[in-house]
Motif scaffolding. Sequence first.
Motif, mmCIF file in Angstrom:
data_model
loop_
_atom_site.group_PDB
_atom_site.id
_atom_site.type_symbol
_atom_site.label_atom_id
_atom_site.label_comp_id
_atom_site.label_asym_id
_atom_site.label_seq_id
_atom_site.Cartn_x
_atom_site.Cartn_y
_atom_site.Cartn_z
ATOM 1 N N ASP A 216 0.836 -1.200 0.000
ATOM 2 C CA ASP A 216 0.000 0.000 0.000
ATOM 3 C C ASP A 216 0.874 1.255 0.000
ATOM 4 O O ASP A 216 0.595 2.215 -0.713
ATOM 5 C CB ASP A 216 -0.903 0.009 1.243
ATOM 6 N N ASP A 217 1.935 1.223 0.816
ATOM 7 C CA ASP A 217 2.838 2.367 0.949
ATOM 8 C C ASP A 217 4.279 1.884 0.790
ATOM 9 O O ASP A 217 4.583 0.704 1.027
ATOM 10 C CB ASP A 217 2.686 3.037 2.321
ATOM 11 N N VAL A 218 5.166 2.810 0.429
ATOM 12 C CA VAL A 218 6.574 2.478 0.223
ATOM 13 C C VAL A 218 7.444 3.555 0.856
ATOM 14 O O VAL A 218 7.211 4.755 0.661
ATOM 15 C CB VAL A 218 6.932 2.377 -1.276
ATOM 16 N N THR A 219 8.460 3.115 1.612
ATOM 17 C CA THR A 219 9.484 4.019 2.141
ATOM 18 C C THR A 219 10.816 3.671 1.504
ATOM 19 O O THR A 219 11.174 2.486 1.412
ATOM 20 C CB THR A 219 9.576 3.902 3.677
ATOM 21 N N VAL A 220 11.554 4.686 1.065
ATOM 22 C CA VAL A 220 12.844 4.491 0.399
ATOM 23 C C VAL A 220 13.956 5.020 1.299
ATOM 24 O O VAL A 220 13.880 6.159 1.784
ATOM 25 C CB VAL A 220 12.889 5.218 -0.960
ATOM 26 N N ILE A 221 14.971 4.181 1.520
ATOM 27 C CA ILE A 221 16.124 4.560 2.338
ATOM 28 C C ILE A 221 17.370 4.566 1.460
ATOM 29 O O ILE A 221 17.582 3.637 0.672
ATOM 30 C CB ILE A 221 16.318 3.585 3.518
ATOM 31 N N ARG A 222 18.171 5.616 1.583
ATOM 32 C CA ARG A 222 19.436 5.679 0.835
ATOM 33 C C ARG A 222 20.546 6.158 1.765
ATOM 34 O O ARG A 222 20.436 7.200 2.390
ATOM 35 C CB ARG A 222 19.311 6.619 -0.368
ATOM 36 N N ARG A 223 21.589 5.334 1.868
ATOM 37 C CA ARG A 223 22.762 5.655 2.696
ATOM 38 C C ARG A 223 22.369 6.058 4.123
ATOM 39 O O ARG A 223 22.863 7.032 4.680
ATOM 40 C CB ARG A 223 23.593 6.764 2.045
ATOM 41 N N GLY A 224 21.427 5.296 4.702
ATOM 42 C CA GLY A 224 21.056 5.513 6.091
ATOM 43 C C GLY A 224 20.086 6.637 6.348
ATOM 44 O O GLY A 224 19.840 6.996 7.503
ATOM 45 N N VAL A 225 19.504 7.204 5.280
ATOM 46 C CA VAL A 225 18.578 8.320 5.423
ATOM 47 C C VAL A 225 17.296 8.015 4.651
ATOM 48 O O VAL A 225 17.345 7.514 3.515
ATOM 49 C CB VAL A 225 19.203 9.627 4.890
ATOM 50 N N THR A 226 16.148 8.305 5.256
ATOM 51 C CA THR A 226 14.878 8.176 4.541
ATOM 52 C C THR A 226 14.774 9.304 3.524
ATOM 53 O O THR A 226 14.778 10.484 3.887
ATOM 54 C CB THR A 226 13.694 8.247 5.520
ATOM 55 N N VAL A 227 14.680 8.941 2.244
ATOM 56 C CA VAL A 227 14.559 9.952 1.191
ATOM 57 C C VAL A 227 13.124 10.087 0.703
ATOM 58 O O VAL A 227 12.787 11.050 0.015
ATOM 59 C CB VAL A 227 15.506 9.653 0.007
ATOM 60 N N ALA A 228 12.269 9.111 1.048
ATOM 61 C CA ALA A 228 10.849 9.203 0.716
ATOM 62 C C ALA A 228 10.093 8.298 1.676
ATOM 63 O O ALA A 228 10.360 7.103 1.743
ATOM 64 C CB ALA A 228 10.588 8.785 -0.725
ATOM 65 N N ASP A 229 9.157 8.875 2.419
ATOM 66 C CA ASP A 229 8.405 8.102 3.407
ATOM 67 C C ASP A 229 6.944 8.002 2.986
ATOM 68 O O ASP A 229 6.312 9.007 2.633
ATOM 69 C CB ASP A 229 8.508 8.763 4.783
#
Length: 517
Positions: A216-229
């Motif tokens: 339903d929802d997607v969270t994207v993490i890059r290099r230890g930081v949430t870039v899209a929640d």
Amino acid sequence: MSTSAPPDAPPALRARHLRKQFPGVVANEDVSLTLRAGTVHAIVGENGAGKSTLMKLLYGMHRPDSGEIHLDGEPVRFTSPREAIAAGLGMVHQHFMLADNLSVLENVVLGAEPGRAGVLDLPAATRRVEELCANLGVRVHPHAETGGLSVADRQRVEIVKALYRGARILILDEPTAVLVPQEVERLFVSLDRLRTRGLSILFISHKLDEVLAVADDVTVIRRGVTVADSLQANEVSSRELAHLMIGAELVRTERPAHPADQTARRVALGLEEVSLRLSDGRQALDAVCLDVGEGEVVGIAGVEGNGQTELIECAAGLRRPDHGTLTLFGRNITGTTLRRRRADGVALVPEDRHRQALLLEAPVWENRMLGRQSAPPNSRRGWLTRRAARRDTEHLMRDYDVRARDADVAAASLSGGNQQKLVIGRELAAEPKVLLAAHPTRGVDIAAQQQIWRRIEEAAAAGAGVLLVSADLDELLSRSDRLLVMLRGRIVAQVDPRRTSTEELGVAMSGAGESAR
């Protein structure tokens, strides 16, 4: 009946600005996510992005250095998985936590046995497990021995085990990595049943098409930081997710087709009527015949447990077949050892990097030289040259993008994808004549998959024959020059990878393709 939370209900779980640092490495710098009650929430990111650390923070395996975790709107601070389980969290690890010699029932109730005065109430436990299996749509007998189950059924047992302990939030780490398409579909049906009953699910995966199909929802993490929640899955594409994951456009590449005339190619690896019976009496290999030409990628498709593992082990020298012949460029190698075959140019990427490829507590530089300790630059005149071995390892780490503080950290501290790149780099650095690759991109993000395949294809272009076993049917179809199907220890079909769909391949793997033999 759906038990979805009302719109004004607090999130089932919320993490805010989590930070976790290990010696020399910041695993999570600033990670946040919001899991709505009764939804499937996917978490995606490159290997080493911090996904596994985040899951361990949520599950009480690590404590955050800073940040907050809220459960149903209330702050929590778990100091152990036991506390997380008591609060309603359950986790299914990528590497299953089951005892093969115990029954399904025994695995499920272990540590949470119902009863009085320390005596197990077996009928009550059995009824509860049967009820959970029925709710999940799982057809597994409670008294079946776990070791005899398929990979998909073992995974279902892990889910039942979490539900038995009262999980309201379920964390699934790469749950589709070892499943064929039909099993993935069945898993998604089970997840939909759980979602309908009000459970909240965190779903970690590198397969973006599957993420968009189930989440339903997607969270994207890059290099230890949430870039899209909490992106809405129905409003984002896999290409957009890939761009968020790696911070750049991802260019999809496929293996170029070889010329039709293959007659000039020498046979690098040959198997003739190879058979193997295991100690439990099971016929693992049954008169297997195949060959791998120079510069050719030959794929092996099959549901796990149909002889692929034993095929690779026989080719590598880990097992000796009962009957049949193996050849390396025409020379009989049936009785030679693993060490001799490695010296002769056979490289192995095994299916389980933890058990078969790495010494997890040893430093990266020691793992890089495994199997080649007496060869330069690792050794000089019979003495180990540590400084040269470290320099060589640092060069390989740069070349294969193995992300770690330095060559002295333990292999266990690397993410799964970085461990895999280390294994791939070690095997290909020897410029093998034959590469035995079992699930080379399992649990690896899409950017790292392309890096790995670029290296494998460079080896093939230099003349190495590649025998590929994979549970990823898209990978088999896009990367193989020829594709064989294994069923019950036999080669039952050969298909054209450029004219076959994943659905057709799945049918052949299930047994319907046996007539094509």
